[in-house]
Design an enzyme around this catalytic site. Structure first.
Site, PDB file in Angstrom:
ATOM      1  N   HIS A   1       0.876  -1.187   0.000  1.00 50.41           N
ATOM      2  CA  HIS A   1       0.000   0.000   0.000  1.00 50.41           C
ATOM      3  C   HIS A   1       0.906   1.227   0.000  1.00 50.41           C
ATOM      4  O   HIS A   1       1.570   1.506  -0.986  1.00 50.41           O
ATOM      5  CB  HIS A   1      -0.934  -0.111   1.215  1.00 50.41           C
ATOM      6  CG  HIS A   1      -2.076   0.843   1.254  1.00 50.41           C
ATOM      7  ND1 HIS A   1      -2.413   1.660   0.212  1.00 50.41           N
ATOM      8  CD2 HIS A   1      -2.994   1.111   2.240  1.00 50.41           C
ATOM      9  CE1 HIS A   1      -3.477   2.382   0.543  1.00 50.41           C
ATOM     10  NE2 HIS A   1      -3.839   2.071   1.772  1.00 50.41           N
TER      11      HIS A   1
ATOM     12  N   HIS B   1      -2.143  -1.884 -10.105  1.00 50.32           N
ATOM     13  CA  HIS B   1      -3.080  -1.303  -9.143  1.00 50.32           C
ATOM     14  C   HIS B   1      -4.346  -2.134  -9.134  1.00 50.32           C
ATOM     15  O   HIS B   1      -4.756  -2.635 -10.183  1.00 50.32           O
ATOM     16  CB  HIS B   1      -3.418   0.143  -9.544  1.00 50.32           C
ATOM     17  CG  HIS B   1      -3.991   0.932  -8.424  1.00 50.32           C
ATOM     18  ND1 HIS B   1      -5.327   0.882  -8.105  1.00 50.32           N
ATOM     19  CD2 HIS B   1      -3.413   1.778  -7.549  1.00 50.32           C
ATOM     20  CE1 HIS B   1      -5.534   1.674  -7.067  1.00 50.32           C
ATOM     21  NE2 HIS B   1      -4.398   2.226  -6.712  1.00 50.32           N
TER      22      HIS B   1
ATOM     23  N   ASP C   1       3.003   5.697  -6.948  1.00 45.30           N
ATOM     24  CA  ASP C   1       4.257   5.576  -6.209  1.00 45.30           C
ATOM     25  C   ASP C   1       5.493   5.467  -7.077  1.00 45.30           C
ATOM     26  O   ASP C   1       6.612   5.502  -6.565  1.00 45.30           O
ATOM     27  CB  ASP C   1       4.192   4.349  -5.283  1.00 45.30           C
ATOM     28  CG  ASP C   1       3.322   4.613  -4.084  1.00 45.30           C
ATOM     29  OD1 ASP C   1       3.342   5.758  -3.616  1.00 45.30           O
ATOM     30  OD2 ASP C   1       2.622   3.697  -3.635  1.00 45.30           O
TER      31      ASP C   1
HETATM   32  N1  ACO Z   1       4.969  -6.581 -11.246  1.00 46.79           N
HETATM   33  C1  ACO Z   1       4.855  -7.749 -11.925  1.00 46.79           C
HETATM   34  N2  ACO Z   1       3.709  -8.428 -12.040  1.00 46.79           N
HETATM   35  C2  ACO Z   1       2.625  -7.906 -11.439  1.00 46.79           C
HETATM   36  C3  ACO Z   1       2.672  -6.693 -10.722  1.00 46.79           C
HETATM   37  C4  ACO Z   1       3.894  -6.017 -10.652  1.00 46.79           C
HETATM   38  N3  ACO Z   1       4.006  -4.863  -9.984  1.00 46.79           N
HETATM   39  N4  ACO Z   1       1.440  -6.419 -10.235  1.00 46.79           N
HETATM   40  C5  ACO Z   1       0.647  -7.416 -10.616  1.00 46.79           C
HETATM   41  N5  ACO Z   1       1.363  -8.319 -11.354  1.00 46.79           N
HETATM   42  C6  ACO Z   1       0.853  -9.529 -12.017  1.00 46.79           C
HETATM   43  C7  ACO Z   1       0.566 -10.627 -11.013  1.00 46.79           C
HETATM   44  O1  ACO Z   1       1.664 -11.472 -10.828  1.00 46.79           O
HETATM   45  C8  ACO Z   1      -0.605 -11.327 -11.664  1.00 46.79           C
HETATM   46  O2  ACO Z   1      -0.094 -12.099 -12.728  1.00 46.79           O
HETATM   47  P1  ACO Z   1      -0.759 -13.542 -13.063  1.00 46.79           P
HETATM   48  O3  ACO Z   1      -2.153 -13.218 -13.528  1.00 46.79           O
HETATM   49  O4  ACO Z   1       0.108 -14.135 -14.083  1.00 46.79           O
HETATM   50  O5  ACO Z   1      -0.756 -14.309 -11.762  1.00 46.79           O
HETATM   51  C9  ACO Z   1      -1.399 -10.188 -12.314  1.00 46.79           C
HETATM   52  O6  ACO Z   1      -0.415  -9.166 -12.583  1.00 46.79           O
HETATM   53  C10 ACO Z   1      -2.508  -9.625 -11.433  1.00 46.79           C
HETATM   54  O7  ACO Z   1      -1.928  -9.241 -10.187  1.00 46.79           O
HETATM   55  P2  ACO Z   1      -2.660  -9.276  -8.783  1.00 46.79           P
HETATM   56  O8  ACO Z   1      -1.639  -9.427  -7.701  1.00 46.79           O
HETATM   57  O9  ACO Z   1      -3.798 -10.259  -8.836  1.00 46.79           O
HETATM   58  O10 ACO Z   1      -3.303  -7.831  -8.744  1.00 46.79           O
HETATM   59  P3  ACO Z   1      -3.858  -7.116  -7.467  1.00 46.79           P
HETATM   60  O11 ACO Z   1      -4.947  -6.226  -7.920  1.00 46.79           O
HETATM   61  O12 ACO Z   1      -4.188  -8.084  -6.387  1.00 46.79           O
HETATM   62  O13 ACO Z   1      -2.595  -6.306  -6.929  1.00 46.79           O
HETATM   63  C11 ACO Z   1      -1.080  -4.585  -6.433  1.00 46.79           C
HETATM   64  C12 ACO Z   1      -2.458  -4.939  -7.011  1.00 46.79           C
HETATM   65  C13 ACO Z   1      -0.949  -5.125  -4.984  1.00 46.79           C
HETATM   66  C14 ACO Z   1      -0.940  -3.071  -6.368  1.00 46.79           C
HETATM   67  C15 ACO Z   1       0.017  -5.212  -7.324  1.00 46.79           C
HETATM   68  O14 ACO Z   1      -0.101  -4.713  -8.651  1.00 46.79           O
HETATM   69  C16 ACO Z   1       1.434  -4.977  -6.779  1.00 46.79           C
HETATM   70  O15 ACO Z   1       1.880  -5.738  -5.926  1.00 46.79           O
HETATM   71  N6  ACO Z   1       2.143  -3.911  -7.260  1.00 46.79           N
HETATM   72  C17 ACO Z   1       3.444  -3.592  -6.771  1.00 46.79           C
HETATM   73  C18 ACO Z   1       3.325  -2.855  -5.452  1.00 46.79           C
HETATM   74  C19 ACO Z   1       2.829  -1.424  -5.629  1.00 46.79           C
HETATM   75  O16 ACO Z   1       3.321  -0.688  -6.477  1.00 46.79           O
HETATM   76  N7  ACO Z   1       1.867  -1.039  -4.772  1.00 46.79           N
HETATM   77  C20 ACO Z   1       1.323   0.317  -4.777  1.00 46.79           C
HETATM   78  C21 ACO Z   1      -0.124   0.306  -5.140  1.00 46.79           C
HETATM   79  S1  ACO Z   1      -0.691   1.952  -5.263  1.00 46.79           S
HETATM   80  C22 ACO Z   1      -1.009   2.428  -3.674  1.00 46.79           C
HETATM   81  O17 ACO Z   1      -1.257   1.676  -2.782  1.00 46.79           O
HETATM   82  C23 ACO Z   1      -0.957   3.819  -3.437  1.00 46.79           C
END
Ligand code: ACO
Length: 429
Positions: free
Chosen positions: A267, A307, A363
């Site tokens: 987050h 996201h 971010d």
């Molecule tokens: N890098 C690589 N792969 C990713 C990323 C990433 N940053 N984010 C998602 N994916 C992939 C997942 O591995 C998944 O792949 P799959 O379908 O082959 O299994 C697919 O994309 C969907 O990802 P989920 O984890 O299901 O998406 P979710 O909506 O649950 O997660 C999140 C969202 C937590 C923000 C995620 O994108 C992440 O971890 N990002 C990196 C951390 C980040 O930047 N967080 C800040 C969010 S903004 C905020 O809070 C202000």
């Protein structure tokens, strides 16, 4: 055409009509669906609230597919260009932009509540010198509530408003004092002649000069960053704010809990994680290998990308990118910028990221800006928490005034043991 959903329960052959309002059905309407009359009735299973609206809200609108973000109907792009953070905080809390007189009074009120009770300093002093600023912030906000026992009277409107002003005002002082303690510098007191972001910079950076003058480019950049981070509807920390607030505890305890949720790396901690990632990559030539590692799913994520709601460019990320360049022009470029630009370029063209609709989020660049401002990495999430206080409070206030709301209490699907008898210790294997 009726606004209803007809459900057939194939276990019994019975049909049920459920009302559809605002593209939603009420989960409790499903409770009538049962096989035997003494059953609890049907529930929905929705871990992480992927498809559950927990409230009706008039504060922030997001269309994740189109990349739209609006506070009270005003597009984030217009607010970032034309408004100030304190005006936006007023808007979030009062539903309308203030008149000139209202804005002057609001700014005066917030500015004149930035001083902390001196007793709180002994709490700040008690932290170990290297304590993480978010841990300090969470504890200090909770402790601040103990100075205002009347804060528990959350349905006394004047009292509630006073705590809202105090929290928005004092959060910059708490954040700055915690930072000064960490680096062993004397606390710098608020200066009522400065703007909200200017005052924060003053309390962070003031040295021996009699009056601190904030660099205008940094002051404006900070104001824009505060605007962009002020609210984001029902995210993890806001849900915590509402959930904890639904027990009718005081707002200081609610904000401390919400800040704890924000602290996590998925987050508000992501901006810090982005800098760690860029530092680890080390140079532009290592970017392709890093992208390969991410794609191979070796437990590495491209931090600052993706996201839960935005499946398009996060509108805040676009604005932040521009702010980043304004700041770099004023104070010099971050050495990690070139790595970030190359990462973004490759990721936006790569099938893995395109297919999964992974775009830079808020971010991705904010950490680089804070780093250029000479803020240590541990302060980045604090920089997110400061403006989010107004969003949390607006959501908390809306929750308290919503007749549909009750104490938050999710259900569970029990998957544990059936009833069994206690086994005396000597008989256990
Ligand atoms: N890098 C690589 N792969 C990713 C990323 C990433 N940053 N984010 C998602 N994916 C992939 C997942 O591995 C998944 O792949 P799959 O379908 O082959 O299994 C697919 O994309 C969907 O990802 P989920 O984890 O299901 O998406 P979710 O909506 O649950 O997660 C999140 C969202 C937590 C923000 C995620 O994108 C992440 O971890 N990002 C990196 C951390 C980040 O930047 N967080 C800040 C969010 S903004 C905020 O809070 C202000």
């Amino acid at each position: 055409m009726a606004d209803t959903l007809t459900i057939t329960d194939n276990r019994t052959g019975k049909k049920y009509d459920v009302a559809i309002t605002d593209e939603t059905i009420k989960a409790t309407d499903l409770r009538q669906i049962k096989v035997k009359s003494d059953e609890f009735g049907l529930m929905t299973y929705d871990p992480a609230f992927m498809n559950t609206a927990a409230c009706r809200s008039a504060i922030t609108f997001i269309d994740g597919d189109k990349g739209i973000l609006e506070y009270r109907g005003y597009p984030i792009e217009q607010l970032a260009e034309k408004s100030t953070y304190l005006e936006v905080a007023y808007l979030l809390l009062h539903a309308e932009l203030p008149t000139k007189e209202q804005l002057t009074a609001w700014t005066h009120e917030v500015t004149h509540h930035t001083i902390l009770n001196e007793n709180l300093k002994s709490l700040l002093d008690a932290f170990r010198y290297n304590a993480h600023p978010m841990g300090r912030l969470i504890s200090t906000v909770a402790a601040l509530g103990t100075f205002y026992p009347e804060a528990k009277d959350i349905f006394e409107l004047a009292t509630r408003r006073k705590q809202i002003v105090r929290l928005i005002a004092k959060i910059i002082t708490i954040a700055a004092f915690n930072y000064r303690h960490r680096i062993g510098m004397p606390y710098a007191y608020p200066d009522n002649d400065l703007s909200y972001p200017g005052n924060f910079l003053n309390m962070i950076f003031k040295m021996t000069e009699p009056r601190y003058k904030p660099e205008p480019a940094l002051e404006r950049a900070l104001d824009v960053l505060f605007i962009l981070h002020a609210d984001h509807e029902q995210n993890c920390s806001t849900s915590v704010m509402r959930s904890v607030g639904s027990s009718h505890v005081d707002p200081y305890s609610c904000v401390a809990a919400a800040a704890a949720a924000l602290y996590g790396p998925l987050h508000g901690g992501a901006n810090e994680a982005v800098i760690h990632m860029l530092t680890e990559i080390g140079s532009v030539k290592n970017v392709p290998a890093f992208i390969q590692k991410v794609k191979a799913g070796e437990g590495v994520r491209l931090m600052g990308f993706g996201h839960r709601v935005y499946k398009n460019y996060d509108p805040r990320a676009k604005i932040i990118k521009k702010v980043a360049y304004d700041v770099f022009e004023a104070v010099g470029k971050s050495p990690l910028l070139d790595i970030a630009i190359e990462l973004e370029r490759i990721a936006l063209e790569d099938d893995y990221f395109v297919k999964r609709k992974l775009y830079p989020n808020v971010d991705f660049y904010s950490g680089l800006i804070y780093q250029a401002m000479r803020l240590p990495m541990e302060m980045f999430t604090v920089m997110f928490a400061i403006p989010r206080v107004s969003g949390w409070l607006a959501q908390w206030q809306e929750m308290l005034e919503d007749p549909d709301q009750k104490i938050a209490r999710p259900r569970q699907v029990f998957i544990g043991s059936q009833k069994r008898d206690y086994i005396p210790l000597e008989k256990r294997k």
